[in-house]
Scaffold this active site. Structure first.
Site, PDB file in Angstrom:
ATOM      1  N   TYR A 145       0.842  -1.201   0.000  1.00 12.56           N
ATOM      2  CA  TYR A 145       0.000   0.000   0.000  1.00 12.56           C
ATOM      3  C   TYR A 145       0.880   1.254   0.000  1.00 12.56           C
ATOM      4  CZ  TYR A 145      -3.134  -3.622   1.753  1.00 12.56           C
ATOM      5  OH  TYR A 145      -3.823  -4.796   1.928  1.00 12.56           O
ATOM      6  N   LYS A 189      22.106  -8.183  20.462  1.00 13.74           N
ATOM      7  CA  LYS A 189      20.813  -7.715  20.980  1.00 13.74           C
ATOM      8  C   LYS A 189      19.840  -8.896  20.953  1.00 13.74           C
ATOM      9  CE  LYS A 189      18.256  -4.384  22.659  1.00 13.74           C
ATOM     10  NZ  LYS A 189      18.487  -3.916  24.049  1.00 13.74           N
ATOM     11  N   ASP A 222      23.135  -1.665  23.643  1.00  9.94           N
ATOM     12  CA  ASP A 222      22.920  -0.485  24.469  1.00  9.94           C
ATOM     13  C   ASP A 222      23.928  -0.423  25.607  1.00  9.94           C
ATOM     14  OD1 ASP A 222      21.576  -2.819  25.151  1.00  9.94           O
ATOM     15  OD2 ASP A 222      19.879  -1.820  26.069  1.00  9.94           O
ATOM     16  N   ASP A 246      28.458  -0.083  12.621  1.00  5.63           N
ATOM     17  CA  ASP A 246      28.402   1.243  12.018  1.00  5.63           C
ATOM     18  C   ASP A 246      28.193   2.305  13.101  1.00  5.63           C
ATOM     19  OD1 ASP A 246      28.217   3.322  10.231  1.00  5.63           O
ATOM     20  OD2 ASP A 246      26.301   2.717   9.382  1.00  5.63           O
ATOM     21  N   ASP A 250      31.291   5.125  15.077  1.00  5.71           N
ATOM     22  CA  ASP A 250      31.199   6.581  15.186  1.00  5.71           C
ATOM     23  C   ASP A 250      31.439   7.024  16.621  1.00  5.71           C
ATOM     24  OD1 ASP A 250      30.606   6.641  12.520  1.00  5.71           O
ATOM     25  OD2 ASP A 250      28.734   7.749  12.721  1.00  5.71           O
TER      26      ASP A 250
END
Length: 354
Positions: A145, A189, A222, A246, A250
């Protein structure tokens, strides 16, 4: 005289400033070592997209394969959605050449101030090893959709035993070669992603059993982000999926002073194809064309490239020159607290080459 052929992809934004800077450093350092470098520059990227409707031509990989290595500047333009620029150039090169290792070192150099208190030069010295060809970046999925109020987007991550095992094994081998803390941290995770990350965790345990001399830890992403700030000096080699690697790389760049110092290597350890080297920073359109971008990440990426090509002396000379410029502290770009231009920093590196 040894001869090496380098493909140059300046790309977009500040890539067109930092790649020429790195080329000058490569030419001088290689000439001093008796190595002949030939360069072929390709004008692929966003300007090519505006002209031709694609980021690079259909025969791009064939043309790149003729070279020993690739040096990339940056990809990205404010007028083109990022998923088009990324999937139109960088990801096809990574996947097409099966450059399954993305190696991103982070080191706190003398003369560079970490935003974290109490860390001396060299205290933070880690490498993020990112899986580079599958995981969350496989771009499997679609829309249902499309552009309607009931629109649904489906995005699927792909984790294979083959892909997980080879990147995890590379991380353990790297920890042995570095011979520093001899430690590998796995980023996961699996409490929320009960298939792909559970497979990742299981393979990490299996591979780690073959390396009893290497200390290990497994961290939820985390918790890893928290510990990159809370205890960055505890990390040695960090291995993660495409997305987690990734993001965390940083963060590792910032805790060591600036993303303008962060190089990376996209590697095929089997050397079936040319590997690609690039700075971690993007195209930075806000400063592009002003001549103030930091060329050191690209210069350090060039040093990684020469090491990969079997020229460790050239690599050491380039990195040594960068270290000398940073330690001196007189010629630094704005991201490092200075006012120097790209050309001035490049000239300082050239002057310090051994």
């Amino acid at each position: 005289m040894k001869k090496l052929s380098i493909a140059l992809l300046p790309g977009d934004g500040i890539g067109m400033e930092v790649v020429p800077a790195a080329r000058k450093v490569l030419e001088k350092s290689a000439a001093a070592a008796g190595v002949h470098l030939s360069f072929e520059e390709f004008d692929w990227g966003s300007d090519h997209y505006f002209r031709m409707g694609q980021m690079m031509p259909v025969d791009a990989l064939e043309r790149l394969r003729a070279h020993d290595s690739i040096l990339l500047g940056a990809v990205g333009h404010p007028d083109i959605p990022d998923h088009i620029t990324l999937n139109g150039m960088l990801l096809p090169i990574r996947r097409g050449f099966d450059l399954y290792v993305n190696e991103r070192p982070a080191y706190l150099y003398a003369g560079v101030e970490s935003p974290l208190r109490g860390y001396e030069p060299g205290a933070i010295d880690m490498v993020v090893v990112r899986e580079n060809t599958e995981g969350e970046y496989t771009n499997v999925g679609g829309f249902v959709y499309h552009h309607l109020p009931e629109e649904v987007a489906i995005q699927t991550s792909v984790f294979t035993r083959h892909g997980c095992e080879r990147i995890i094994r590379y991380a353990f081998d790297l920890a042995r070669r570095r011979n520093l803390k001899r430690k590998v941290a796995s980023i996961t995770k699996s409490n929320a992603q009960g298939y792909g990350m559970v497979l990742w965790d299981r393979i990490f345990r299996e591979v780690s059993a073959e390396y009893p001399d290497i200390e290990t830890e497994s961290l939820l992403v985390d918790a890893a982000a928290m510990n990159f700030v809370r205890r960055p000096a505890s990390f040695d080699v960090v291995v993660g999926s495409n997305l987690f690697g990734d993001i965390l790389s940083d963060l590792s760049a910032i805790v060591t002073g600036s993303i303008g110092l962060a190089p990376s290597a996209n590697l095929d350890p089997r050397r079936n194809a040319p590997s690609l080297f690039e700075p971690v920073h993007g195209s930075a359109p806000d400063i592009a064309g002003k001549g103030v971008s930091n060329p050191l990440a690209t210069i350090l990426a060039a040093a990684m490239m020469m090491d990969h090509l079997g020229e460790p002396a050239i690599s050491a000379s380039i990195e040594g020159a960068v270290r000398a410029v940073l330690a001196d502290g007189k010629v630094l770009t704005a991201d490092l607290g200075g006012r120097a231009t790209t050309a001035e920093v490049t000239a300082a590196v050239l002057a310090n080459l051994a």
